[in-house]
Scaffold this active site. Structure first.
Site, PDB file in Angstrom:
ATOM      1  N   ASP A 364       0.826  -1.217   0.000  1.00 38.32           N
ATOM      2  CA  ASP A 364       0.000   0.000   0.000  1.00 38.32           C
ATOM      3  C   ASP A 364       0.864   1.272   0.000  1.00 38.32           C
ATOM      4  O   ASP A 364       1.970   1.269   0.534  1.00 38.32           O
ATOM      5  CB  ASP A 364      -0.852  -0.044   1.282  1.00 38.32           C
ATOM      6  CG  ASP A 364      -2.019   0.907   1.238  1.00 38.32           C
ATOM      7  OD1 ASP A 364      -2.125   1.673   0.272  1.00 38.32           O
ATOM      8  OD2 ASP A 364      -2.818   0.879   2.197  1.00 38.32           O
ATOM      9  N   TRP A 474      -4.245  -8.522  -4.089  1.00 44.45           N
ATOM     10  CA  TRP A 474      -5.580  -7.918  -4.217  1.00 44.45           C
ATOM     11  C   TRP A 474      -6.184  -7.851  -2.819  1.00 44.45           C
ATOM     12  O   TRP A 474      -6.618  -8.850  -2.271  1.00 44.45           O
ATOM     13  CB  TRP A 474      -6.431  -8.778  -5.148  1.00 44.45           C
ATOM     14  CG  TRP A 474      -7.824  -8.277  -5.376  1.00 44.45           C
ATOM     15  CD1 TRP A 474      -8.807  -8.094  -4.454  1.00 44.45           C
ATOM     16  CD2 TRP A 474      -8.401  -7.928  -6.631  1.00 44.45           C
ATOM     17  NE1 TRP A 474      -9.950  -7.644  -5.046  1.00 44.45           N
ATOM     18  CE2 TRP A 474      -9.735  -7.537  -6.391  1.00 44.45           C
ATOM     19  CE3 TRP A 474      -7.936  -7.904  -7.958  1.00 44.45           C
ATOM     20  CZ2 TRP A 474     -10.601  -7.146  -7.413  1.00 44.45           C
ATOM     21  CZ3 TRP A 474      -8.810  -7.515  -8.973  1.00 44.45           C
ATOM     22  CH2 TRP A 474     -10.117  -7.140  -8.691  1.00 44.45           C
ATOM     23  N   ASP A 475      -6.212  -6.645  -2.275  1.00 45.45           N
ATOM     24  CA  ASP A 475      -6.650  -6.477  -0.895  1.00 45.45           C
ATOM     25  C   ASP A 475      -8.117  -6.058  -0.833  1.00 45.45           C
ATOM     26  O   ASP A 475      -8.708  -5.632  -1.836  1.00 45.45           O
ATOM     27  CB  ASP A 475      -5.753  -5.432  -0.215  1.00 45.45           C
ATOM     28  CG  ASP A 475      -5.579  -5.709   1.268  1.00 45.45           C
ATOM     29  OD1 ASP A 475      -6.406  -6.430   1.835  1.00 45.45           O
ATOM     30  OD2 ASP A 475      -4.612  -5.201   1.850  1.00 45.45           O
ATOM     31  N   ASP A 545      -2.958 -10.709   9.039  1.00 45.05           N
ATOM     32  CA  ASP A 545      -2.057  -9.576   9.287  1.00 45.05           C
ATOM     33  C   ASP A 545      -1.185  -9.847  10.507  1.00 45.05           C
ATOM     34  O   ASP A 545      -0.267  -9.091  10.797  1.00 45.05           O
ATOM     35  CB  ASP A 545      -2.861  -8.291   9.519  1.00 45.05           C
ATOM     36  CG  ASP A 545      -3.257  -7.664   8.193  1.00 45.05           C
ATOM     37  OD1 ASP A 545      -2.783  -8.139   7.147  1.00 45.05           O
ATOM     38  OD2 ASP A 545      -4.049  -6.703   8.214  1.00 45.05           O
TER      39      ASP A 545
HETATM   40  C1  GLA Z   1      -4.209  -4.926   4.889  1.00 43.91           C
HETATM   41  C2  GLA Z   1      -3.335  -6.095   4.469  1.00 43.91           C
HETATM   42  C3  GLA Z   1      -1.896  -5.793   4.807  1.00 43.91           C
HETATM   43  C4  GLA Z   1      -1.477  -4.531   4.093  1.00 43.91           C
HETATM   44  C5  GLA Z   1      -2.391  -3.384   4.465  1.00 43.91           C
HETATM   45  C6  GLA Z   1      -2.112  -2.181   3.629  1.00 43.91           C
HETATM   46  O1  GLA Z   1      -4.244  -4.788   6.267  1.00 43.91           O
HETATM   47  O2  GLA Z   1      -3.748  -7.270   5.083  1.00 43.91           O
HETATM   48  O3  GLA Z   1      -1.085  -6.871   4.424  1.00 43.91           O
HETATM   49  O4  GLA Z   1      -1.503  -4.757   2.715  1.00 43.91           O
HETATM   50  O5  GLA Z   1      -3.760  -3.735   4.278  1.00 43.91           O
HETATM   51  O6  GLA Z   1      -2.971  -1.140   3.877  1.00 43.91           O
END
Ligand code: GLA
Length: 725
Positions: A364, A474-475, A545
């Site tokens: 990001d 792809w989030d 995460d």
């Molecule tokens: C989510 C994803 C993380 C990262 C953040 C970026 O939390 O799971 O791995 O990519 O977004 O904003």
């Protein structure tokens, strides 16, 4: 074919290698489940329908329908007709009444798989499986129902879905349309769920089943961190390698309901499907609704056989390009968060490349004016401040280092502070008179609109074409709320979330067709949309995460209960860990991350020299075992959930090689060596542990165990390779 119909007995029998599933027809009209269990070689089962008991069917006891309906093991129970348990289908007529009672109207048995239209499903050719379509029709309303079953000839799997067609003359509304129901005539049993929360997803939870409803579900528009679209009923004695297990897994990524109900007669009914709370669907005359697919496994050899069956099914029949080798990556998120520019990234990349890391993933923060989680989602143009020479230049610089470029996007979203939102505020999912709830300061794009679906595809395609990008993360970082679409008709607003999910599948499948070499990794704030539906689009999903090695043991245990390790994104992260503040040994972090697609998520330049020096060896080790990890049979041996040891074994299909991973969370003073009994080996073989210079009999390894000699301290790990001599 492995499906047959015994006309005399009125019994359909679907066989897999070790199980049979039998359906009977009460009064020749109503499909009901007669048997699901270890394989049987007879269809003499008419007696097992129990129709000779009172209360009899309405045909033989005309004054009594409700008592019969309320205890009959319906294949697909409908609402409002006298069965008061969890039902699968509620059809509301134009008059506003829930009214539908289908009757058997024929069947087809065909070789191969019938895939659910417009939705993912497990595949299979004519050599793998056969399918049964049970047709039903309501003579009063003309509504039609098809129950679709596929039985696999080489795996103990039966898949199910349903198609509902409006064969009448006026529109109807489906208030509920689940995918399958299953009857288990057991009183004492336990329910296994996989649930959790953000950063502690996919934890296994086992509870006794009492009277009434138990289950799990998500109305979040995503399968969610909190609940997983999976349920298993376990016999009281079920363990990893013993006892009976009935499992249902939903091939779907949106809101779902999965329930088990122990009724007044102590029968269990399991149901699974799209969550009715945020769903209704209008069917005009001639229209059909297809439900998503449910995968069912019955194992008489405990959870382990269920796990290996699901792994094999998903590897061979669901996950695209499952067998491709995965590059060892470095992800920039925990290394730099939003605080970077090209030089910062290249500086890390230089060191990473020198250590053997193959792919650099820029997470990001690279687009618009994105220096924090607020803003710019939707404006997929490189931030000139951070990347003045653009993506292509970055990819070329990485190429010079021998590295590939991977990139992060969150295409389903729009920030209120973005050019996209300013141009199209109505593209955000929202109800008419209220601004949508913010979550992570962002809104969700209304993918049910064809123009929004087209935009999302094109936005991603443009980025991918702008540079040499070989990987896309792809989030998707928020649930769906304020469900409303600016374009759907009032009586179709309840279709929004399902239309959204179908559009998402279309976009991702179109993308991977257009970019066949692209490695797509799905992510949803970590494991928030880890489900078979998303795995039908991408071969891997970011597991959580939470990258702390100890927390990951539980998360990865839950995931690997149903998914092959190759599907689980797992990285070695920094310490103290950014989520929990815990410090674990660098080597343990690397061993734990081998239960997945191995990578690093830290600034390698900030590691100690000693840690840096370990990286090439860790990568070489992962490369050496990557094929085994991706293709081998998985055996869960111990769980940190219930004790001070986490262990699993991956065994090559021909049993010639095995890789043991064991982690002891806490050191125990004044303890003696323990032995861990292994599983899945060839008992007549001798296995060599080359690192130790010791050979062991397979039999002894399985009955006495492998000696666990952990190092000093907490969070110690052992990785041992055993090769058949
Ligand atoms: C989510 C994803 C993380 C990262 C953040 C970026 O939390 O799971 O791995 O990519 O977004 O904003």
């Amino acid at each position: 074919m492995n499906i047959q119909f015994d006309e005399k007995q009125g019994i359909f029998k679907l066989d897999t290698p070790n199980t049979s599933y039998c359906i009977g027809l009460a009064e020749g009209r109503w499909p009901g489940q007669v048997y699901y269990g270890p394989r049987i070689d007879t269809t003499e089962l008419a007696w097992a329908m129990g129709l000779d008991q009172r209360p009899n069917t309405p045909g033989t006891l005309p004054g009594e329908a409700v008592s019969f309906f309320d205890r009959y093991p319906w294949e697909y129970p409908v609402c409002n007709m006298g069965d008061f348990r969890s039902c699968c289908l509620a059809v509301r007529t134009e008059a506003g009444e829930v009214d539908f009672l289908p009757e058997f109207a024929g069947y087809s048995i065909v070789p191969g798989k019938i895939l659910p239209e417009g939705l993912p499903g497990t595949g299979g050719g004519q050599e793998d499986c056969a399918s049964l379509i049970l047709r039903q029709r309501d003579p009063q309303t003309g509504m039609e129902l098809e129950l679709i079953y596929t039985a696999y000839g080489h795996l103990d799997v039966i898949t199910r879905s349903a198609r509902i067609r409006n064969g009448g003359n006026s529109p109807v509304r489906l208030d509920k349309a689940l995918s399958a129901s299953l009857t288990i005539p057991w009183k004492d049993s336990r329910l296994l769920r996989i649930n959790g929360s953000w950063a502690r997803e996919q934890c296994i939870d086992i509870q006794p089943i009492g009277r009434g409803f138990q289950g799990t579900g998500s109305a979040r528009g995503i399968s969610s961190h909190q609940d997983h679209p999976f349920l298993a009923v376990l016999s009281p004695d079920a363990t990893q390698d013993h006892g009976r297990v009935y499992a249902m897994h939903f091939v779907y990524s949106g809101s779902f309901l999965a329930q088990v109900e122990r009724d007044q007669f102590d029968q269990l009914r399991m149901v699974m499907g799209i969550h009715p709370e945020t769903f209704c669907w209008k069917l005009t005359p001639g229209e059909t609704f297809q439900t998503p697919e449910v995968v069912m496994v019955c194992s008489d050899r405990g959870l382990g056989h269920m796990t290996r069956t699901l792994h094999d099914l998903y590897r061979t029949h669901l996950i695209p390009n499952h067998n491709r080798k995965r590059p060892v990556l470095l992800n920039s998120w925990e290394a730099v968060y939003f605080d970077f520019n090209e030089e910062v990234l290249l500086n890390i990349a230089r060191s990473a490349a020198a250590l053997g890391i193959e792919l650099f993933v820029m997470d990001d923060g690279w687009f618009g004016k994105r220096d924090c989680p607020s803003g710019s989602l939707g404006d997929w143009i490189p931030d000139p401040k951070k990347l003045p020479r653009g993506l292509d230049h970055l990819s070329r610089e990485l190429e010079k280092l021998g590295m590939e470029l991977g990139i992060w996007m969150e295409p389903e979203m729009v920030s209120p502070d973005s050019d996209l939102y300013r141009a199209h505020p109505d593209w955000a999912i929202q109800t008419r008179n209220r601004l949508p709830m913010r979550c992570r300061d962002q809104y969700v794009l209304d993918l049910s609109r064809p123009e929004v679906e087209a935009y999302v595809y094109q936005a991603v395609e443009t980025v991918l074409r702008s540079a040499r990008i070989t990987y896309l993360k792809w989030d998707m970082n928020r649930p769906l709320t304020n469900l409303g679409s600016a374009v759907l008709e009032p009586d179709r607003q309840g279709e929004l979330t399902h239309r959204y999910v179908m559009a998402l599948y279309r976009i991702q499948k179109r993308l991977t067709r257009a970019f066949p070499d692209l490695l797509l990794e799905n992510c949803c704030s970590g494991g928030g949309r880890f489900d078979p539906g998303m795995l039908s689009c991408s071969p891997q999903i970011w597991g959580s995460d939470d990258s702390d090695a100890y927390e990951r043991l539980k998360i990865q245990e839950g995931l690997s209960l149903v998914y092959p390790l190759s599907a689980i994104g797992a990285h070695v992260a920094d310490c103290p860990n950014h989520v929990v503040g815990r410090t674990t040994p660098f080597e343990t972090r690397a061993i734990v991350a081998m239960a997945g697609t191995f990578g690093y998520e830290l600034d390698v330049t900030k590691l100690s020299r000693e840690e840096q020096e370990q990286i090439p060896g860790q990568i070489a080790r992962y490369q050496k075992y990557q094929d085994l990890i991706r293709q081998g049979d998985y055996y869960r041996l111990a769980s940190a959930r219930t004790g001070n040891l986490d262990a699993y074994l991956v065994v090559k299909k021909d049993r010639s090689q095995a890789l043991l991973t064991a982690v002891r969370p806490m050191n125990v003073p004044n303890s003696r060596r323990t032995y861990l009994p292994l599983a899945g080996l060839d008992p007549s073989a001798v296995y060599r542990d080359a690192a130790k210079g010791v050979s062991y009999s397979g039999q002894v390894l399985m009955h006495l165990g492998y000696p666990l000699d952990f190092g000093w301290g907490d969070h110690q790990a052992i990785l041992a390779e055993l090769v058949r001599e």
